[in-house]
Motif scaffolding. Structure first.
Motif, PDB file in Angstrom:
ATOM      1  N   VAL A   1      -8.579   6.708  -8.615  1.00  0.00           N
ATOM      2  CA  VAL A   1      -9.096   7.383  -7.416  1.00  0.00           C
ATOM      3  C   VAL A   1      -7.998   8.133  -6.683  1.00  0.00           C
ATOM      4  N   GLY A   2      -6.812   8.198  -7.284  1.00  0.00           N
ATOM      5  CA  GLY A   2      -5.657   8.811  -6.637  1.00  0.00           C
ATOM      6  C   GLY A   2      -4.886   7.781  -5.837  1.00  0.00           C
ATOM      7  N   ASN A   3      -3.612   8.051  -5.609  1.00  0.00           N
ATOM      8  CA  ASN A   3      -2.802   7.161  -4.784  1.00  0.00           C
ATOM      9  C   ASN A   3      -3.206   7.269  -3.322  1.00  0.00           C
ATOM     10  N   SER A   4      -3.275   6.126  -2.648  1.00  0.00           N
ATOM     11  CA  SER A   4      -3.584   6.083  -1.207  1.00  0.00           C
ATOM     12  C   SER A   4      -4.860   6.826  -0.870  1.00  0.00           C
TER      13      SER A   4
ATOM     14  N   ARG B   1      -9.905   0.564   4.222  1.00  0.00           N
ATOM     15  CA  ARG B   1     -10.429  -0.794   4.095  1.00  0.00           C
ATOM     16  C   ARG B   1      -9.294  -1.822   3.973  1.00  0.00           C
ATOM     17  N   ALA B   2      -8.256  -1.483   3.212  1.00  0.00           N
ATOM     18  CA  ALA B   2      -7.143  -2.423   3.063  1.00  0.00           C
ATOM     19  C   ALA B   2      -6.397  -2.606   4.378  1.00  0.00           C
ATOM     20  N   THR B   3      -6.234  -1.523   5.142  1.00  0.00           N
ATOM     21  CA  THR B   3      -5.548  -1.607   6.437  1.00  0.00           C
ATOM     22  C   THR B   3      -6.323  -2.480   7.408  1.00  0.00           C
ATOM     23  N   ALA B   4      -7.638  -2.322   7.436  1.00  0.00           N
ATOM     24  CA  ALA B   4      -8.465  -3.142   8.327  1.00  0.00           C
ATOM     25  C   ALA B   4      -8.355  -4.616   7.945  1.00  0.00           C
ATOM     26  N   GLN B   5      -8.336  -4.883   6.648  1.00  0.00           N
ATOM     27  CA  GLN B   5      -8.221  -6.276   6.209  1.00  0.00           C
ATOM     28  C   GLN B   5      -6.846  -6.841   6.543  1.00  0.00           C
ATOM     29  N   LEU B   6      -5.796  -6.035   6.382  1.00  0.00           N
ATOM     30  CA  LEU B   6      -4.451  -6.480   6.748  1.00  0.00           C
ATOM     31  C   LEU B   6      -4.378  -6.892   8.209  1.00  0.00           C
ATOM     32  N   ALA B   7      -5.068  -6.160   9.043  1.00  0.00           N
ATOM     33  CA  ALA B   7      -5.038  -6.460  10.484  1.00  0.00           C
ATOM     34  C   ALA B   7      -5.773  -7.760  10.803  1.00  0.00           C
TER      35      ALA B   7
ATOM     36  N   ALA C   1      -6.621  -7.020  -1.560  1.00  0.00           N
ATOM     37  CA  ALA C   1      -6.949  -6.379  -2.838  1.00  0.00           C
ATOM     38  C   ALA C   1      -8.458  -6.196  -2.979  1.00  0.00           C
ATOM     39  N   CYS C   2      -9.227  -7.164  -2.520  1.00  0.00           N
ATOM     40  CA  CYS C   2     -10.693  -7.031  -2.564  1.00  0.00           C
ATOM     41  C   CYS C   2     -11.167  -5.882  -1.682  1.00  0.00           C
ATOM     42  N   ALA C   3     -10.586  -5.764  -0.505  1.00  0.00           N
ATOM     43  CA  ALA C   3     -10.939  -4.650   0.375  1.00  0.00           C
ATOM     44  C   ALA C   3     -10.609  -3.320  -0.291  1.00  0.00           C
ATOM     45  N   ALA C   4      -9.456  -3.258  -0.948  1.00  0.00           N
ATOM     46  CA  ALA C   4      -9.078  -2.041  -1.659  1.00  0.00           C
ATOM     47  C   ALA C   4     -10.064  -1.735  -2.775  1.00  0.00           C
ATOM     48  N   ALA C   5     -10.520  -2.755  -3.481  1.00  0.00           N
ATOM     49  CA  ALA C   5     -11.499  -2.545  -4.552  1.00  0.00           C
ATOM     50  C   ALA C   5     -12.796  -1.971  -4.011  1.00  0.00           C
ATOM     51  N   LEU C   6     -13.230  -2.475  -2.877  1.00  0.00           N
ATOM     52  CA  LEU C   6     -14.449  -1.936  -2.269  1.00  0.00           C
ATOM     53  C   LEU C   6     -14.259  -0.475  -1.877  1.00  0.00           C
ATOM     54  N   GLY C   7     -13.041  -0.128  -1.409  1.00  0.00           N
ATOM     55  CA  GLY C   7     -12.740   1.269  -1.100  1.00  0.00           C
ATOM     56  C   GLY C   7     -12.673   2.132  -2.341  1.00  0.00           C
TER      57      GLY C   7
END
Length: 449
Positions: free
Chosen positions: A76-79, A86-92, A330-336
């Motif tokens: 899906v491309g980098n970043s 989604r990953a940022t929201a989960q990190l928070a 990682a799960c949040a990133a997968a959903l994204g």
């Protein structure tokens, strides 16, 4: 949110301002050699600072066209925007709890998506892990628990990982297995339907190969002793080999008739890479278990085994898992990543990439007889290089071409049992201008041989 410096906003242009690798990369490489184990190599020792779309920008300011995608990881491309969001929201919220201690919704959501996307309309369940090798190892554990059998059948040219069991499953010695044995027992290797190299011709390949496989399993192993048959629907490290049409369905049918768990290793070929969600869909094959990783999470470490609910439930409680398996970020990133694949219709984009690449590469094949075959599907395309006038593998030309491309700012990867295959895995979001410029560089490289 912090303003992004990479990702889709990165200028989509090739830019070569220093020798490759440049002085800053060379300095970092010297530091690496002092503190990083020598066994951890690099295809191209440039150190990446930013990446996005179809380019990698290094610490010296060079911008390289990316025909590698981290070996099919950043499809899906980098970043990608949805991955970062989604990953940022989960990190928070929180970074980890261990799903085996206190679970969380993103793990369940990924498993729900996998149940929907993977082939077949049967009831499915999943378990999440960190890497492709972990997924394959756990698929073997699950198959053995379900069948109460031990033997595992794999194929010539196959690659399944670098752990002890998956090294045993992998066909190629160097660099994956050499000096690392002894390996796990009860692993048996059988022929692959490799059309380009089948001795009696590609037209006979599927039937003859299937007959050989079935005979070897029944006579040498005993079908009643086989827990699992594991195959990549399109082989990755083996050279992007597409098994001859009819071979996969024949092996899947044999497995079903004999109570053997049929496992599709889609770690490199999955998630839109071949123009379908999964490569086994091309011939309507519905695996009992499917292993995924690489492109699943936009660059974050995540892997899965997904399959028939009754098979997945065969392992006892606590028998599957791992401290980081299914990490919430990682799960949040997968959903994204899945969101991006759907919204941008990356299956269609992969098919478009295939049309462009195969058209250009076939034209090159007509000019350069060292291109023995152009093959692959979607954005998983390869050329097998041979010595002029024969089918003898030509790893020397393959290495020289890769080096020439690298010097001009095009990242390409070599592969294949014989080291004579150039493989192309561009991000599915790459633009046509970059795609064609990369192919221009490759064509010019042939002129230097």
């Amino acid at each position: 949110m912090t303003e992004l410096s990479g990702g889709p906003a990165l200028p989509q242009e090739r830019r070569v301002v220093t020798a490759i690798p440049g002085p800053k990369s060379q300095e970092l490489w010297a530091r690496k050699q002092k503190t990083v184990a020598a066994g951890v190599g690099a295809v191209l020792p440039v150190f990446v600072k930013r990446a996005g779309g179809g380019v990698l920008e290094d610490v010296d300011g060079n911008s390289l066209i990316d025909f590698g995608s981290g070996i099919a990881v950043t499809s899906v491309g980098n970043s990608a925007e949805a991955v970062v969001r989604r990953a940022t929201a989960q990190l928070a919220d929180f970074t980890h709890t261990c799903a085996m201690v206190t679970p969380y919704e993103p793990y369940v959501e990924v498993c729900e998506q996998l149940a929907e996307l993977t082939p077949g309309d049967h009831a499915k369940k999943s378990a999440l892990f960190n890497s492709g090798a972990e997924a394959v190892e756990n698929a073997v554990k699950i198959a053995r628990a379900y069948t109460k059998r031990q033997a595992v059948v794999v194929f010539d040219h196959g690659y399944h990982g670098r752990t002890n069991l998956t090294m045993a499953l992998t066909a190629k010695n160097m660099p994956y297995k050499h000096g690392f044995g002894p390996f796990a027992p009860e692993v048996y290797r059988v022929p692959l339907a490799y059309p380009y190299r089948w001795l009696t011709g590609p037209e006979n390949c599927a039937q003859e190969a299937a007959d050989q496989v079935i005979t070897q399993i029944t006579k040498q192993i005993g079908a009643e002793n086989v827990a699992a048959i594991i195959i990549e629907p399109v082989l990755g490290e083996g050279g992007f080999i597409e098994p001859a049409k009819g071979f996969l369905p024949a092996i899947a049918d044999f497995a079903k008739e004999n109570g053997i768990v049929f496992v599709a290793d889609e770690i490199q070929s999955g998630f839109c890479r071949t123009g379908q969600w999964f490569a086994c869909e091309d011939e309507g094959v519905v695996p009992d278990l499917i292993t995924t990783a690489k492109g699943i999470a936009g660059g974050l470490p995540l892997a899965a085994v997904t399959g028939r609910a009754e098979i997945m439930d065969a392992a006892h409680a606590g028998g599957l898992g791992g401290t980081y398996g299914g990490n919430p970020v990682a799960c949040a990133a997968a959903l994204g990543s899945i969101e991006t694949m759907r919204e941008l219709d990356l299956n269609a984009k992969a098919k478009h990439i295939e049309e462009v690449m195969k058209g250009r590469l076939t034209a090159m094949q007509e000019k350069y007889d060292i291109i023995g075959e152009v093959r692959g599907r979607g954005a998983m395309i390869a050329i097998e290089l041979v010595k002029s006038g024969s089918k003898d593998p030509n790893p020397e030309a393959t290495g020289a071409l890769a080096k020439a491309c690298h010097q001009e700012g095009l990242l390409v990867l070599t592969t294949g049992t014989f080291g004579n295959v150039l493989r192309f895995l561009p991000p599915l979001v790459i633009g046509d201008d970059l795609l064609n410029e990369g192919l221009d560089i490759l064509e010019a490289a042939f002129g230097t041989l």
